[in-house]
Design an enzyme around this catalytic site. Structure first.
Site, PDB file in Angstrom:
ATOM      1  N   ASP A   9       0.850  -1.184   0.000  1.00 17.61           N
ATOM      2  CA  ASP A   9       0.000   0.000   0.000  1.00 17.61           C
ATOM      3  C   ASP A   9       0.882   1.228   0.000  1.00 17.61           C
ATOM      4  O   ASP A   9       2.017   1.199   0.479  1.00 17.61           O
ATOM      5  CB  ASP A   9      -0.929   0.016   1.211  1.00 17.61           C
ATOM      6  CG  ASP A   9      -2.107   0.973   1.031  1.00 17.61           C
ATOM      7  OD1 ASP A   9      -2.447   1.305  -0.126  1.00 17.61           O
ATOM      8  OD2 ASP A   9      -2.688   1.398   2.041  1.00 17.61           O
ATOM      9  N   ASP A 130      -1.409  -0.191   5.034  1.00 16.55           N
ATOM     10  CA  ASP A 130      -1.877   1.190   5.102  1.00 16.55           C
ATOM     11  C   ASP A 130      -1.354   1.867   6.370  1.00 16.55           C
ATOM     12  O   ASP A 130      -0.887   3.007   6.319  1.00 16.55           O
ATOM     13  CB  ASP A 130      -3.405   1.239   5.047  1.00 16.55           C
ATOM     14  CG  ASP A 130      -3.926   2.655   5.079  1.00 16.55           C
ATOM     15  OD1 ASP A 130      -3.615   3.423   4.139  1.00 16.55           O
ATOM     16  OD2 ASP A 130      -4.636   3.016   6.040  1.00 16.55           O
TER      17      ASP A 130
END
Length: 153
Positions: A9, A130
């Protein structure tokens, strides 16, 4: 050769702005997490940088790799073969040619399959990536310069 699973991510705080990437590599009982932040970059650059760094971390050529990413930019470019057409045209008019060339160099050393996952959903490892990316972007004391970032792209 073991199967390697990679989650990636990227994130940018502002676009452009400070950004970071997060990677989780899984192989058998082994787990490795990677992240880095940059002073000025874009979300798409960080998504692609995460994939490049993850593949460059692999120790053995010809590894069987599955990459899970929530980036349509990256997944579609590869799975729909767009990046190979861009390469043939010298990436003229395309953003992030430095990272796409870097990606293609390492991509060709392995057997890679991409899987798109919905971001900020129930994919535990994608959520972890993330968290790593955002934390790296927010770590003001450890931000690098994204030397390939070009505001004109």
């Amino acid at each position: 050769m073991p199967q390697i699973t990679i989650y990636t991510d990227g994130s940018a705080l502002g676009n452009p702005g400070a950004g970071g990437y997060g990677v989780v590599l899984l192989s058998g009982p082994y787990r490795k997490e990677l992240s880095q932040g940059f002073r000025l970059t874009t979300n798409n650059r960080m998504e692609l940088m995460a994939v490049c760094v993850a593949l460059e971390t692999l120790k053995f050529p010809n590894s069987e790799v599955t990459i899970y990413s929530d980036s349509k930019y990256v997944v579609d470019a590869v799975m729909k073969n767009w990046v190979f057409g861009w390469e043939k045209k010298g990436f003229v008019g395309k953003k992030n040619p430095d990272l796409w060339m870097r990606f293609l160099r390492i991509y060709r050393q392995h057997h890679v399959r991409f899987v798109w996952v919905k971001g900020h959903a129930e994919t535990v490892e994608n959520n972890r990536c993330d968290q790593l990316a955002v934390a790296a972007a927010n770590n003001r004391n450890n931000l690098l310069e994204d030397r390939g970032y070009n505001p004109e792209d």
